[in-house]
Enzyme design. Structure first.
Site, mmCIF file in Angstrom:
data_model
loop_
_atom_site.group_PDB
_atom_site.id
_atom_site.type_symbol
_atom_site.label_atom_id
_atom_site.label_comp_id
_atom_site.label_asym_id
_atom_site.label_seq_id
_atom_site.Cartn_x
_atom_site.Cartn_y
_atom_site.Cartn_z
ATOM 1 N N ASP A 9 40.466 37.446 54.479
ATOM 2 C CA ASP A 9 40.019 38.395 53.464
ATOM 3 C C ASP A 9 39.200 39.443 54.223
ATOM 4 O O ASP A 9 38.205 39.097 54.866
ATOM 5 C CB ASP A 9 39.155 37.623 52.446
ATOM 6 N N GLY A 31 43.413 46.050 44.013
ATOM 7 C CA GLY A 31 43.768 45.588 45.363
ATOM 8 C C GLY A 31 42.570 45.420 46.276
ATOM 9 O O GLY A 31 41.476 45.015 45.852
ATOM 10 N N VAL A 32 42.762 45.794 47.524
ATOM 11 C CA VAL A 32 41.698 45.604 48.513
ATOM 12 C C VAL A 32 40.509 46.527 48.196
ATOM 13 O O VAL A 32 39.343 46.176 48.438
ATOM 14 C CB VAL A 32 42.259 45.795 49.947
ATOM 15 N N ASP A 33 40.807 47.676 47.629
ATOM 16 C CA ASP A 33 39.764 48.637 47.222
ATOM 17 C C ASP A 33 38.798 47.955 46.240
ATOM 18 O O ASP A 33 37.559 48.032 46.388
ATOM 19 C CB ASP A 33 40.478 49.826 46.550
ATOM 20 N N SER A 116 48.849 50.808 52.025
ATOM 21 C CA SER A 116 49.986 51.209 51.157
ATOM 22 C C SER A 116 50.954 50.077 50.813
ATOM 23 O O SER A 116 51.894 50.297 50.049
ATOM 24 C CB SER A 116 50.815 52.358 51.768
ATOM 25 N N ILE A 119 49.779 47.925 45.960
ATOM 26 C CA ILE A 119 50.028 48.712 44.746
ATOM 27 C C ILE A 119 50.892 49.946 45.054
ATOM 28 O O ILE A 119 51.735 50.339 44.249
ATOM 29 C CB ILE A 119 48.675 49.098 44.097
#
Ligand code: AR6
Length: 338
Positions: A9, A31-33, A116, A119
């Protein structure tokens, strides 16, 4: 190892900077954001509001607040449409701009997610190829430890064709019965591996090995016949190829400090992945690779997947260490380099 692919992670990474796959507003998302904003705390959003957004393919930097890294580099990847809308160039630019920022802020280590590839829909194998390509070009000219962090291993894929080719090679060659190393050393390419098993191997009564002529040597004389060491062979091959040390250790995905150690100690004992990394960097043939491995006390066998994957790439003349590492990662094997 200057470039590592790991499963983790990204918010837990203890590096100087992590990269966020953001959107143009820089005001958070999924997502990761989403994970990064959640873990860093609301102060991150406050700082992001002052940045005035970010173009696709560009990157901006903030502090990391509650995260264990120093900085967050926010980059905006392209949405994948059909691959014909400049997606690859924009994705490359994300890595290039992010690495440039990391360098400007004196970061020694940076972790990237696969930008990218969630999502925004970029095919994962392609997204990984672009990431590895851009990062490795950067590492040719710069010293930095760069991680590609893969979150969900199940979703991770090298290209279907490469995966299938390697799997077929492993299935065809995997030998799960003990076989005779003596016979293996004399194996011709046409000889089936089955003939190497002890029960079928003529000289393997052991007699052939034991019958080797007796010489009256003292232990000192015997030791005096010591062969070229691993590090001597490595340095010789670098000279023969006429390449610079730095070109060799970078191609091998080997850290400069480790290379200096090997250079200054002719009896240096490397790990097996390190030897293979150099063999790949020097584009050694399979026989030369085996010779170099032997000097460090290792062999290549058909009894484990790691060795078979290495053999597959060498036989196919593919000496791109980063591609080899992607394949090793896909098959859950340790990676090359150090
Ligand atoms: N650590 C590492 N990788 C992760 C993590 C994590 N904690 N979480 C997800 N990934 P994505 P994008 C992987 O969708 O495709 C947001 O809403 C994930 O498996 O996060 O660039 C932004 O605000 C995938 O491989 O980013 C934008 O609107 C990779 O991170 C949009 O999504 C990227 O997936 C950006 O989409």
């Amino acid at each position: 190892m200057p470039l590592q692919i790991i499963r983790h992670d990204i918010t837990k990474m203890r590096v100087d900077a992590i990269v966020n796959a953001a959107n143009s507003s820089l005001l958070g998302g999924g997502g990761v954001d989403g994970c990064i904003h959640r873990e860093a705390g609301t102060e991150l959003l406050e700082e992001c509001k002052t940045l005035g957004g970010c173009d696709v393919g560009d990157a901006k930097i903030t502090k990391a607040y509650k995260l264990p890294c120093k900085y967050i580099i926010h980059t905006v990847g392209p949405r994948y449409n059909d691959g014909k809308h400049n997606e690859e160039a924009l994705l490359r630019s994300c890595y290039e701009r992010s690495l440039k920022l990391a360098d400007e802020y004196g970061c020694a280590s940076v972790a990237f997610p696969l930008i990218s590839s969630g999502i925004y829909g970029y095919p994962k194998a392609e997204a990984l190829r672009v990431a590895v390509d851009e990062i490795s070009s950067f590492l040719v000219k710069n010293e930095m430890l760069v991680y590609i962090v893969i979150f969900d291993k199940k979703a991770y894929k090298i290209s279907e064709k490469l995966f299938a080719d390697i799997k077929e090679f492993i299935d065809d060659n995997y030998v799960d019965t003990q076989y005779c190393l003596y016979a293996e050393s004399r194996r011709t390419p046409e000889m089936p591996f089955d003939e190497l098993k002890h029960k079928k191997c003529e000289p393997c009564a052991g007699s052939a090995l034991r019958k080797e002529s007796k010489e009256n040597l003292t232990l000192n004389d015997f030791i005096g016949q010591i062969d070229e060491s691993f590090s001597e062979m490595l340095l010789r091959k670098i000279d023969e190829r006429g390449i610079k040390d730095s070109e060799c250790y970078k191609k091998a995905n080997i850290d400069r400090k480790l290379f200096s150690k090997i250079r200054s100690d002719i009896h240096y004992k490397p790990s097996k992945p390190t030897v293979i990394a150099f063999a790949v960097a020097l584009e050694l043939s399979l026989d030369e690779t085996k010779e170099m491995l032997m000097k460090a006390g290792f062999a290549l066998s058909h009894s484990n997947k790691f060795d078979l994957i290495i053999e597959f790439f060498i036989k196919n003349g593919n000496y791109n260490i980063f591609e080899i590492n992607q394949a090793l990662f896909a098959f859950d094997q340790s990676l090359l380099g150090a």
